[in-house]
Design a protein around this motif. Structure first.
Motif, PDB file in Angstrom:
ATOM      1  N   ALA A  10       0.850  -1.178   0.000  1.00  0.00           N
ATOM      2  CA  ALA A  10       0.000   0.000   0.000  1.00  0.00           C
ATOM      3  C   ALA A  10       0.892   1.236   0.000  1.00  0.00           C
ATOM      4  N   GLN A  13       4.439   1.512   1.718  1.00  0.00           N
ATOM      5  CA  GLN A  13       5.024   0.184   1.873  1.00  0.00           C
ATOM      6  C   GLN A  13       5.647  -0.267   0.565  1.00  0.00           C
ATOM      7  N   GLU A  38       0.460   2.529  -4.667  1.00  0.00           N
ATOM      8  CA  GLU A  38      -0.320   1.442  -4.090  1.00  0.00           C
ATOM      9  C   GLU A  38      -0.528   0.369  -5.142  1.00  0.00           C
ATOM     10  N   VAL A  40      -1.994  -2.986  -6.721  1.00  0.00           N
ATOM     11  CA  VAL A  40      -3.245  -3.722  -6.583  1.00  0.00           C
ATOM     12  C   VAL A  40      -3.271  -5.033  -7.373  1.00  0.00           C
ATOM     13  N   ASN A  59      -0.792  -0.237 -10.487  1.00  0.00           N
ATOM     14  CA  ASN A  59      -0.920   0.673  -9.348  1.00  0.00           C
ATOM     15  C   ASN A  59      -2.191   1.511  -9.456  1.00  0.00           C
ATOM     16  N   SER A  61      -4.732   4.198  -6.620  1.00  0.00           N
ATOM     17  CA  SER A  61      -5.126   4.581  -5.271  1.00  0.00           C
ATOM     18  C   SER A  61      -6.029   5.804  -5.325  1.00  0.00           C
ATOM     19  N   GLU A  63      -6.070   7.810  -2.993  1.00  0.00           N
ATOM     20  CA  GLU A  63      -5.356   8.828  -2.224  1.00  0.00           C
ATOM     21  C   GLU A  63      -4.724   9.878  -3.124  1.00  0.00           C
ATOM     22  N   ARG A 405      -8.329 -10.425   0.274  1.00  0.00           N
ATOM     23  CA  ARG A 405      -8.325  -9.741  -1.020  1.00  0.00           C
ATOM     24  C   ARG A 405      -7.695 -10.561  -2.142  1.00  0.00           C
ATOM     25  N   SER A 423      -6.619  -7.489   3.728  1.00  0.00           N
ATOM     26  CA  SER A 423      -6.597  -6.037   3.804  1.00  0.00           C
ATOM     27  C   SER A 423      -6.238  -5.600   5.220  1.00  0.00           C
ATOM     28  N   HIS A 424      -5.266  -4.695   5.338  1.00  0.00           N
ATOM     29  CA  HIS A 424      -4.834  -4.152   6.634  1.00  0.00           C
ATOM     30  C   HIS A 424      -4.425  -5.267   7.608  1.00  0.00           C
TER      31      HIS A 424
END
Length: 432
Positions: A10, A13, A38, A40, A59, A61, A63, A405, A423-424
Motif C-alpha cells: 500500500a 510500503q 499502491e 493492486v 498501481n 489509489s 489517495e 483480497r 486487507s490491513h
C-alpha cells in the motif's frame, strides 16, 4: 522451477517478492523500492525473451488525484538473478489511470506476451467507466498501446475490477473476460489480431457489483468456465440498485446518488437524510426533519428530469456464480450455493489437480444502513464431487475472520500451500 509470488504494498510500503526455497519455505526479497504507489495487481512473465521472469505491477489509489504520476504502473525487468531494473516506460498510458487489473495475453500469437490492463474510473470520479487497454509487446519488453487499433471496445468499457484469460471456444486464440462494478461481465473472443464481443440475453442482464474472476474447468468437462465473485446476497436491499451521477446541487462538483428499488419499483435513496443534507445542504430547506424525508423516492427528492439527465448505472445481480461453458464458447450463468452468498467474494483460487476451489472476501468499509459483509473470510468447494452446493467455511476453524483480497495456490516440496493476502493485515499461508 519453484513458484515464487509477489505481494504489492500500500502507500508507504514497498512491494516484496517471496522466493521459494527447496524445503518449501519462502524468504522475502525486496525488489520495488518505490513506496509511494499502491500496488493492486501484478503479472510475472518473460517480457523481453531473455529467459528470466519480469514483473508488471498495476498501481492505483484513491489517495491521489487524477493525472498523478504515482498512479502509473511499473515494469520491472530482471537483468540478473533477482536483480530488477525499473523500465522508463509510462504505462499503461500517459493518462496515469487508476489501474485495477492486469493479465498477460499473446493476442496476436507472435510468441511475445502482451498485456491487458484494466482501469477502474476516469479522473477519480466514481461511476465514470474506465478503459481496458491492450499493450502490444515488441518481443523485447517495449509496449505500445494499440487499443484504438485492435480493441476500440476497450474505451469506456466499465469500472473494471478483474480480468480472466483463457481459450473459451478452443480455437487456439486467447480470449478474455472483464468484470467490474455496475456492469455486466464482458467476454471477448480472440481473432488472431483483435477481438470480437460475445454476448447473449442472459449475460447482458447480469449487471452487478462484480469483484473478481478466475478461469477454470470447474465442472471438469474439458472446457474453461468463468468463476465470478460478487457482493453477495446478504444485504438489506434485495431489489435492483441504481447509481445516478450528476452535479445535483450545481456547485461544480460531481455527486453520486445511490438508490434501491422497493417492491413496487420505486427507487429510494440508500443515504439517510443527514448524509444527503451534508452532501447537498440545499436539501435542508426541503426536508427540515426526518419525518418530512421519510418515504421519499429519488424522483421526489431530485426531480425526474434531473435524474434523466444523469449518468445512470444499475446492478441487478448480487450473487456470486459461474458461467458454464458448453465447449463451443457459449455461456450460461449459474449461482454458487447459498453459503457462498453470505458475503462478498474478492478472490478465487482453483487447484485443478485436486479439484478444490477456494474463495474468500468480506468487506467492513460499508455504511451502517447497508450493513457490513463479514460472513466469509475463506471457504472451499470440492468440485471433483460435482457438487457446487456443499460449501465448507474454513475461516472460523483456522482463525481467519478478516478481509481477504487475494488467494493463490502454490505447489511446494512440502505439499500445496494456499497464500491468503488480507486487507490491513499480514500475509498467511496454509497447507492443504
Amino acid at each position: 522451477g519453484l513458484m515464487d509470488f509477489f505481494v504489492g504494498g500500500a502507500v508507504g510500503q514497498e512491494g516484496t517478492l517471496y522466493v521459494q526455497k527447496a524445503d518449501g519455505g519462502f524468504y522475502a526479497h525486496s525488489i520495488s523500492k518505490d513506496a509511494l504507489r499502491e500496488s493492486v495487481d501484478c503479472v510475472m512473465e518473460d517480457f523481453n525473451n531473455d529467459g528470466k521472469k519480469d514483473l508488471y505491477i498495476a498501481n492505483g489509489s484513491s489517495e491521489y488525484g487524477p493525472n498523478n504520476i504515482q498512479q502509473a504502473d511499473q515494469l520491472l525487468i530482471q537483468t540478473e538473478n533477482l536483480v530488477f531494473e525499473n523500465s522508463n516506460q509510462l504505462l499503461p498510458t500517459f493518462n496515469f489511470d487508476f489501474t485495477t487489473a492486469v493479465k498477460a495475453i499473446d493476442f496476436n500469437r507472435d510468441g511475445a506476451q502482451d498485456l491487458l490492463v484494466g482501469t477502474f474510473s476516469k479522473s477519480n470520479i466514481y461511476g465514470i467507466p474506465g478503459n481496458l487497454y491492450i499493450l502490444e509487446n515488441d518481443g523485447m519488453g517495449t509496449f505500445k498501446n494499440v487499443t484504438n487499433q485492435v480493441f476500440p471496445e476497450g474505451i469506456d468499457l466499465g469500472m473494471i475490477m478483474d480480468i480472466g484469460v483463457g481459450d473459451f471456444n478452443l480455437d487456439g486464440n486467447q480470449d478474455f473476460v472483464a468484470v467490474g462494478e455496475w456492469m455486466s461481465p464482458r467476454i471477448f473472443l480472440g481473432q488472431g489480431n483483435g477481438f470480437v464481443a460475445y454476448t447473449n440475453d442472459q449475460l447482458e442482464g447480469l449487471t452487478g457489483m462484480w469483484l473478481s474472476t478466475v478461469i477454470a474447468d470447474i465442472d471438469q468437462d474439458g472446457d474453461e468456465d468463468i468463476l465470478m465473485g460478487n457482493i453477495g446476497e446478504n444485504t438489506r436491499f434485495n431489489g435492483n440498485w441504481h447509481l445516478y451521477i450528476n452535479d445535483f446541487d450545481r456547485n461544480g462538483k460531481v455527486d453520486q446518488i445511490f438508490g434501491y428499488e422497493g417492491e413496487g419499483g420505486e427507487i429510494f435513496p440508500f443515504a439517510q437524510r443527514g448524509d444527503l443534507v451534508k452532501q447537498m445542504p440545499y436539501l435542508s430547506k426541503k426536508y427540515p426533519n426526518y419525518s418530512a424525508f421519510a418515504g421519499e423516492t429519488l424522483p421526489d427528492i431530485f426531480g425526474g428530469d434531473h435524474l434523466q439527465e444523469s449518468v445512470h448505472l444499475t446492478a441487478v445481480v448480487k450473487s456470486s456464480g459461474w458461467l458454464e461453458n458448453d465447449g463451443k464458447g457459449n455461456f450460461k450463468f449459474k449461482k454458487l450455493g447459498k453459503q457462498a452468498q453470505i458475503s462478498s467474494v474478492y478472490s478465487f483460487a482453483f487447484d485443478k489437480d485436486s479439484g478444490q476451489l477456494f474463495f474468500g472476501g468480506n468487506q467492513s468499509a460499508i455504511k451502517p444502513e447497508l450493513g457490513s459483509n463479514l460472513g466469509n473470510a475463506l471457504s472451499i468447494i470440492r468440485t471433483q464431487k460435482g457438487d457446487f452446493e456443499s460449501i465448507v467455511h474454513l475461516g472460523p476453524d483456522i482463525g481467519l475472520t478478516s478481509e481477504v483480497r487475494k488467494l493463490l495456490c502454490i505447489p511446494t516440496s512440502e505439499g500445496n500451500q494456499l497464500v491468503v493476502a488480507r486487507s490491513h493485515d499480514y500475509l498467511k499461508l496454509f497447507k492443504y
